[in-house]
Design a protein around this motif. Sequence first.
Motif, short mmCIF file in Angstrom:
data_model
loop_
_atom_site.label_atom_id
_atom_site.label_comp_id
_atom_site.label_asym_id
_atom_site.label_seq_id
_atom_site.Cartn_x
_atom_site.Cartn_y
_atom_site.Cartn_z
N CYS A 1 -5.11 1.86 0.11
CA CYS A 1 -4.82 2.74 -1.03
C CYS A 1 -3.98 1.99 -2.06
O CYS A 1 -3.35 0.98 -1.75
CB CYS A 1 -4.06 3.98 -0.55
SG CYS A 1 -5.03 5.09 0.50
N THR B 1 -6.12 9.86 0.63
CA THR B 1 -6.22 9.07 1.86
C THR B 1 -7.59 9.20 2.53
O THR B 1 -7.89 8.42 3.44
CB THR B 1 -5.12 9.49 2.84
OG1 THR B 1 -5.20 10.91 3.07
CG2 THR B 1 -3.75 9.15 2.29
N CYS C 1 1.48 8.26 -1.38
CA CYS C 1 0.04 8.52 -1.49
C CYS C 1 -0.21 10.00 -1.32
O CYS C 1 0.42 10.66 -0.48
CB CYS C 1 -0.73 7.75 -0.41
SG CYS C 1 -1.12 6.05 -0.86
N SER D 1 -7.31 3.73 2.89
CA SER D 1 -6.45 3.69 4.06
C SER D 1 -4.99 3.50 3.64
O SER D 1 -4.64 2.50 3.01
CB SER D 1 -6.86 2.54 4.98
OG SER D 1 -5.92 2.39 6.03
N PRO D 2 -4.10 4.44 4.00
CA PRO D 2 -2.68 4.28 3.65
C PRO D 2 -1.96 3.29 4.55
O PRO D 2 -0.84 2.89 4.25
CB PRO D 2 -2.12 5.70 3.83
CG PRO D 2 -3.01 6.33 4.85
CD PRO D 2 -4.38 5.73 4.66
N ARG D 3 -2.59 2.87 5.66
CA ARG D 3 -1.95 1.97 6.62
C ARG D 3 -2.44 0.52 6.49
O ARG D 3 -1.80 -0.39 6.99
CB ARG D 3 -2.20 2.46 8.05
CG ARG D 3 -1.57 3.82 8.32
CD ARG D 3 -1.88 4.29 9.74
NE ARG D 3 -1.32 5.61 10.00
CZ ARG D 3 -1.92 6.74 9.70
NH1 ARG D 3 -3.11 6.70 9.14
NH2 ARG D 3 -1.35 7.90 9.95
N THR E 1 0.84 -1.20 0.00
CA THR E 1 0.00 0.00 0.00
C THR E 1 0.88 1.25 0.00
O THR E 1 1.83 1.35 0.78
CB THR E 1 -0.90 0.01 1.24
OG1 THR E 1 -1.68 -1.19 1.26
CG2 THR E 1 -1.83 1.21 1.24
N CYS E 2 0.58 2.19 -0.88
CA CYS E 2 1.34 3.45 -0.98
C CYS E 2 2.83 3.19 -1.16
O CYS E 2 3.67 3.94 -0.66
CB CYS E 2 1.11 4.34 0.23
SG CYS E 2 -0.60 4.87 0.46
#
Length: 675
Positions: free
Chosen positions: A506, A461, A456, A465-467, A451-452
């Motif tokens: 993301c 975001t 990002c 969700s970037p996490r 992710t990302c």
Amino acid sequence: MVTLGMKIPWTIQMSSFHAMLVVFLVLSSFRVEICYGQAGDGDGDGAVAAPPPEQEDCDGIFLSYQFTSREKELPRLKNVSAQAWAFKSEATILNAGSTELKAWKMYIGFQHREILVEAEGALLVDGGDLPVQLGTKGATFAGNPMTDLKTMIDTAGDYTQIQSKIKFKGTQFGLGTKATPMPKSISLVNDGFKCPNARIRGKSTMFVCCKKDPKFKAKKIEKTKFMPKQKGDLSITYDVLQTFANNYLAQVTIENNHPLGRLDHWNITWEWMKGEFINNMRGAYTHKKDSTECLYGMAGKFYKDLDFSQVMNCEKRPVITDLPADRKDDPKVGKLPNCCRNGTILPGLMDKSQSQSIFQLQVFKLPPDDNRTALTPPQKWKINGALNPSYKCGPPIRIDPTQFPDPSGLQATSASVASWQVVCNITKPSVPRCCVSFSAYYSDSVVPCSTCACGCKITDTGKCSPREPAMLLPAEALLVPFANRTEKAKAWAKIKHYDVPKKLPCPDNCGVSLNWHIDSDYSNGWTARLTLFNWGNDPFQDWYTAVKMNKAYADYENVYSFNGTRMEKEVNSTIMFTGLKGLNYLIGIKNGSDPNKNPMVPGKQQSVISFKKKHFHNIDIKAGEGFPTRVLFNGEECAIPKRFPRNNAQHLNSNALMVLCIAILTFLFMTDRFH
């Protein structure tokens, strides 16, 4: 009119008194806090302290740092750590030894989140612009314009030739009003010197004496008048070939020395220091052709009869790029060796003939430098490319004149008038621009790019969700853009009973992705399949990728649709892959067969790679030993997943495991009851 001795009316006297009172009250309402650095005896008068007595005992390079003053800045905050202070300080480097110090470099360990606004007498070694945020890591400075320090013996004690000073201005944060903000250390960065821990005298003076390291073994090189050429990932040489009273002809040579570094569509920029401008060029061109800054500046006043409409560029910071290949034989702008390749510079290991790029420029100067010998190279060099490594360039260093083959064809050499070298080294970018996915024959699911992985945007975001870790995918999902994978990912999770987060992860946002797939694993060998995807619009000509295999490197056997090269001397445990003739072009993304229905199709290249099990017969492929630990594409390091594909049975989530456990217990209970 009021004359001496006249009586002033009481009303006028009172109004004057009131005016003075008002001025006093207004002035007293302002509170300015200024903290001065203390001299050695702590008198606090703000004057720069005398040189420490330890300077007399130094047989080497004496460095000192003197904090001068700081003033509280607006806004005034109660939080001490967030309060900003404007500070002034001065660093000094003195050659107290018996040999000349060439191209001095001094490290100052700023540690109070300094924002450096001015550094008079020096430049940042990494070529950064001011103001710059130094944070808590400090910075290294190089002399400008005084780069070399002679000795007292050679100059009869002339301090203007043996000493250089850097005057700092900037902003720092934290510490109370009575504290004295000092760096954590100061040291000399030049090779062959050893510096002990710096000492502090009083509260505002730090000093250290750096001496030659007796254990340092310098390589034997031919003695030269100037600095010898330095090693670096990218070497840029600025040679003055001809010089006249008010202009000179320079040649810029960009040479790639890194086995995995490259540049595509390179752009190079620098900053003129004395009002110079580019009259014309050969082998390259500037992005902007505008004579406004010349016409309405000092150049317009000095060159009254010059036709500025024909001038190439008048910017203080020109942006220069290579010419396309079709201009190579152009009599006006081409006809120069190693030019006009559309900005492509390859590693020498891949193609030595394309590891260098050259262009020439005619530079006009301004008074007081309107004589033949007044030559000042541009500063603050920067170079970058498209999906290439990030480079940080140092300041230009004077080197011995470059030797060229004589243009007459005779067995003779001709030298440049003057030469400078700029060394640029690859730095790891904060955000990669390519990523890797993992898959294997023993797992139905693909571990996608993280992710990302390539960053990002803050605006994105809010929707994702970037996490959240990237969702596992079916293999066919790798063939479509991320925007078309959402439904496939959800459907796959439903089939496989994977958890689906409320807020989906993301995308990776990478222009290029690579997939490493374990194809087979048998008793005396195994195979992998490497696939390259280009999600951008621009194609990549003469692409290459490199993989670090650690344990599996020794057993690399063959690659079938690429060229494969072991990099035993250049980079440990790394294999370099390039396209075969006719397959060295990675096209960009294009529309599907039906743009209204089908998703866009990325450019692709693929090959099978075979390995033996001769050196490591017990290599554990399923534990991850068959996957690369580092992957590069066109010199850019790619983001790699932190997990490996697992056996299909290992992918069950907690809910599925609970259902499975209940089913097993029910079966056992029913079996036991039946018996």
